[in-house]
Design an enzyme around this catalytic site. Sequence first.
Site, PDB file in Angstrom:
ATOM      1  N   ASP A   1       1.283  -4.674  28.717  1.00  0.00           N
ATOM      2  CA  ASP A   1       2.304  -5.640  28.321  1.00  0.00           C
ATOM      3  C   ASP A   1       1.543  -6.832  27.759  1.00  0.00           C
ATOM      4  O   ASP A   1       0.859  -7.536  28.496  1.00  0.00           O
ATOM      5  CB  ASP A   1       3.123  -6.017  29.565  1.00  0.00           C
ATOM      6  CG  ASP A   1       4.188  -7.080  29.298  1.00  0.00           C
ATOM      7  OD1 ASP A   1       4.138  -7.723  28.234  1.00  0.00           O
ATOM      8  OD2 ASP A   1       5.052  -7.254  30.181  1.00  0.00           O
TER       9      ASP A   1
ATOM     10  N   ASP B   1       8.914  -3.858  27.404  1.00  0.00           N
ATOM     11  CA  ASP B   1       7.906  -4.808  26.911  1.00  0.00           C
ATOM     12  C   ASP B   1       6.491  -4.233  26.970  1.00  0.00           C
ATOM     13  O   ASP B   1       5.515  -4.978  26.834  1.00  0.00           O
ATOM     14  CB  ASP B   1       7.989  -6.132  27.688  1.00  0.00           C
ATOM     15  CG  ASP B   1       7.791  -5.968  29.188  1.00  0.00           C
ATOM     16  OD1 ASP B   1       7.523  -4.842  29.655  1.00  0.00           O
ATOM     17  OD2 ASP B   1       7.913  -6.981  29.909  1.00  0.00           O
TER      18      ASP B   1
ATOM     19  N   GLN C   1       0.105 -10.844  29.270  1.00  0.00           N
ATOM     20  CA  GLN C   1       0.431 -10.672  30.700  1.00  0.00           C
ATOM     21  C   GLN C   1      -0.519  -9.730  31.448  1.00  0.00           C
ATOM     22  O   GLN C   1      -0.931 -10.012  32.569  1.00  0.00           O
ATOM     23  CB  GLN C   1       1.863 -10.139  30.822  1.00  0.00           C
ATOM     24  CG  GLN C   1       2.296  -9.801  32.233  1.00  0.00           C
ATOM     25  CD  GLN C   1       3.755  -9.330  32.292  1.00  0.00           C
ATOM     26  OE1 GLN C   1       4.673 -10.086  32.065  1.00  0.00           O
ATOM     27  NE2 GLN C   1       3.952  -8.058  32.612  1.00  0.00           N
TER      28      GLN C   1
ATOM     29  N   GLY D   1     -16.753  -2.324  29.598  1.00  0.00           N
ATOM     30  CA  GLY D   1     -17.064  -0.897  29.604  1.00  0.00           C
ATOM     31  C   GLY D   1     -15.902   0.046  29.816  1.00  0.00           C
ATOM     32  O   GLY D   1     -15.927   1.168  29.348  1.00  0.00           O
TER      33      GLY D   1
ATOM     34  N   TYR E   1       0.979 -11.625  41.816  1.00  0.00           N
ATOM     35  CA  TYR E   1       1.945 -10.987  40.935  1.00  0.00           C
ATOM     36  C   TYR E   1       1.607 -11.174  39.460  1.00  0.00           C
ATOM     37  O   TYR E   1       1.431 -12.278  38.998  1.00  0.00           O
ATOM     38  CB  TYR E   1       3.362 -11.557  41.150  1.00  0.00           C
ATOM     39  CG  TYR E   1       4.302 -10.978  40.136  1.00  0.00           C
ATOM     40  CD1 TYR E   1       4.721  -9.660  40.271  1.00  0.00           C
ATOM     41  CD2 TYR E   1       4.670 -11.678  39.001  1.00  0.00           C
ATOM     42  CE1 TYR E   1       5.509  -9.078  39.322  1.00  0.00           C
ATOM     43  CE2 TYR E   1       5.465 -11.100  38.038  1.00  0.00           C
ATOM     44  CZ  TYR E   1       5.883  -9.800  38.206  1.00  0.00           C
ATOM     45  OH  TYR E   1       6.658  -9.223  37.253  1.00  0.00           O
TER      46      TYR E   1
ATOM     47  N   LYS F   1       4.828  -5.405  37.473  1.00  0.00           N
ATOM     48  CA  LYS F   1       4.661  -4.026  37.972  1.00  0.00           C
ATOM     49  C   LYS F   1       3.845  -3.258  36.949  1.00  0.00           C
ATOM     50  O   LYS F   1       3.783  -3.643  35.788  1.00  0.00           O
ATOM     51  CB  LYS F   1       6.043  -3.397  38.141  1.00  0.00           C
ATOM     52  CG  LYS F   1       6.698  -3.747  39.454  1.00  0.00           C
ATOM     53  CD  LYS F   1       6.158  -2.909  40.591  1.00  0.00           C
ATOM     54  CE  LYS F   1       6.632  -3.494  41.914  1.00  0.00           C
ATOM     55  NZ  LYS F   1       5.982  -2.851  43.061  1.00  0.00           N
TER      56      LYS F   1
ATOM     57  N   ASP G   1      17.208  -7.666  33.888  1.00  0.00           N
ATOM     58  CA  ASP G   1      15.903  -7.138  33.421  1.00  0.00           C
ATOM     59  C   ASP G   1      15.752  -5.641  33.701  1.00  0.00           C
ATOM     60  O   ASP G   1      14.637  -5.140  33.928  1.00  0.00           O
ATOM     61  CB  ASP G   1      14.717  -7.885  34.045  1.00  0.00           C
ATOM     62  CG  ASP G   1      14.568  -9.304  33.522  1.00  0.00           C
ATOM     63  OD1 ASP G   1      15.346  -9.706  32.633  1.00  0.00           O
ATOM     64  OD2 ASP G   1      13.661 -10.011  34.011  1.00  0.00           O
TER      65      ASP G   1
HETATM   66  P1  13P Z   1       7.334  -6.482  33.345  1.00  0.00           P
HETATM   67  O1  13P Z   1       6.414  -6.017  34.452  1.00  0.00           O
HETATM   68  O2  13P Z   1       7.899  -5.368  32.551  1.00  0.00           O
HETATM   69  O3  13P Z   1       6.684  -7.537  32.514  1.00  0.00           O
HETATM   70  O4  13P Z   1       8.616  -7.130  34.014  1.00  0.00           O
HETATM   71  C1  13P Z   1       8.509  -8.254  34.795  1.00  0.00           C
HETATM   72  C2  13P Z   1       9.738  -8.414  35.586  1.00  0.00           C
HETATM   73  O5  13P Z   1       9.707  -8.263  36.770  1.00  0.00           O
HETATM   74  C3  13P Z   1      10.964  -8.765  34.887  1.00  0.00           C
HETATM   75  O6  13P Z   1      11.989  -9.086  35.776  1.00  0.00           O
HETATM   76  P1  13P Z   2       8.499 -15.337  34.489  1.00  0.00           P
HETATM   77  O1  13P Z   2       9.514 -16.238  33.838  1.00  0.00           O
HETATM   78  O2  13P Z   2       7.265 -16.032  34.970  1.00  0.00           O
HETATM   79  O3  13P Z   2       8.211 -14.126  33.682  1.00  0.00           O
HETATM   80  O4  13P Z   2       9.143 -14.830  35.837  1.00  0.00           O
HETATM   81  C1  13P Z   2      10.369 -14.241  35.883  1.00  0.00           C
HETATM   82  C2  13P Z   2      10.255 -12.822  35.643  1.00  0.00           C
HETATM   83  O5  13P Z   2      11.081 -12.242  34.990  1.00  0.00           O
HETATM   84  C3  13P Z   2       9.042 -12.159  36.200  1.00  0.00           C
HETATM   85  O6  13P Z   2       9.290 -10.890  36.486  1.00  0.00           O
HETATM   86 MG    MG Z   3       6.594  -8.411  30.793  1.00  0.00          MG
HETATM   87 MG    MG Z   4       6.974  -3.971  31.419  1.00  0.00          MG
END
Ligand code: 13P
Ligand code: 13P
Ligand code: MG
Ligand code: MG
Length: 366
Positions: free
Chosen positions: A11, A52, A94, A103, A228, A231, A286
């Site tokens: 990402d 993403d 990210q 490497g 964090y 994921k 999300d």
């Molecule tokens: P990504 O790991 O896909 O960036 O998503 C972060 C997230 O937790 C959005 O809520």
């Molecule tokens: P960020 O705005 O720092 O990405 O945090 C919210 C989120 O969606 C992370 O999963």
């Molecule tokens: Mg992301």
């Molecule tokens: Mg992602």
Amino acid sequence: MKITLSVIKADVGGYVGHSSTHPEVLAKAQELLEKAKNDGLLVDFHVTRCGDDLQLIMIHQQGENNDRIHKMAWDTFMECTQVAKKLKLHGAGQDMLADAFSGNVKGMGPGVAEMEFNERESEPVVIFMADKTSAGAWNKPLYKIFADPFNTIGLVIAENMHNGFSFELHDVKKAKKIVLNAPEDIYDMLVFMGAPSRFAVKAVRHRDTGEIVSVSSTQRLSHIAGRYVGKDDPVCIVRCQGQFPAVGEVLEPFTHPHLVAGWMRGSHHGPLMPCPVAQANPSRFDGPPRVIALGFQLANGKLIGPRDMFDDPAFDHARAQSNQIADYMRAHGPFEPHRLHLEEMEYTTLPAVMKKLGSRFEEIKD
Ligand code: 13P
Ligand code: 13P
Ligand code: MG
Ligand code: MG
């Protein structure tokens, strides 16, 4: 012909928020991989994305864990991060957790699934890519594909797979691995595989021949970074047909949108919704978590395809069911089991709240 199929993903910035990938990021990756192909480093490639996460699907003859391939992928992600920064995309860079390449991209942030094999007369492969979840999300489908005769009838009626498959399981927290055999070890195997936050299937092999059939990315970004950062949004490669399960047997488990960890702030359970690439833009809270499947026939290292395998009305029911499950899970709001168990949360205010209120806790005397 001996080839290596490498899927390396990261990402490098979300558009908008964490929902999707900007076309300029994809165009930059396309341009850089085209150059690597013209330079002779790659035999062929395909650039795509799931939500993403930018996905580099590459065929080459450099073997697994190759410095030049990993460096080229790393440099591609870094240049794509520059595009993301210019556009001020969300969370630009990210997953790029190290400042300089050393490497191998393993342990640096990007996810990697690679396998080297001799291309067969017909070599169909399916590449699964997921967003808003972690590597353990493949455990259930991989069990169904390679160990469950109610899913894969070939285990019962095809002589060339009747002796089963072996599973390499990784303990992602303790960095240990174990190999177990289906069918005779399935009860032991499920003790581990049924706990996907801790154990993930790294590889599956055909027992009669030892041939590699499936490989997943098992990096856990949260453990790599110690905090964090998203994921890991894993990928999984599966070779199909012949002595391996048929394409339809490989896709079948995704008709059941099982619950996975990783939705919203990496801290919620939700159904894994199978969808075409164009619909892999997790936007509701999300999510819900998505999985896409690209199919290719390989021809002397060329990627013939892709076919967008979940672009099929036969997966409409799974998508509708995912939406029903999403409604049901969302209704729990901040309660478990929609919210992850405290120890699995990617984010938590618990230490700060404990610090503030700790002195107000009293002993329970009786
Ligand atoms: P990504 O790991 O896909 O960036 O998503 C972060 C997230 O937790 C959005 O809520
Ligand atoms: P960020 O705005 O720092 O990405 O945090 C919210 C989120 O969606 C992370 O999963
Ligand atoms: Mg992301
Ligand atoms: Mg992602």
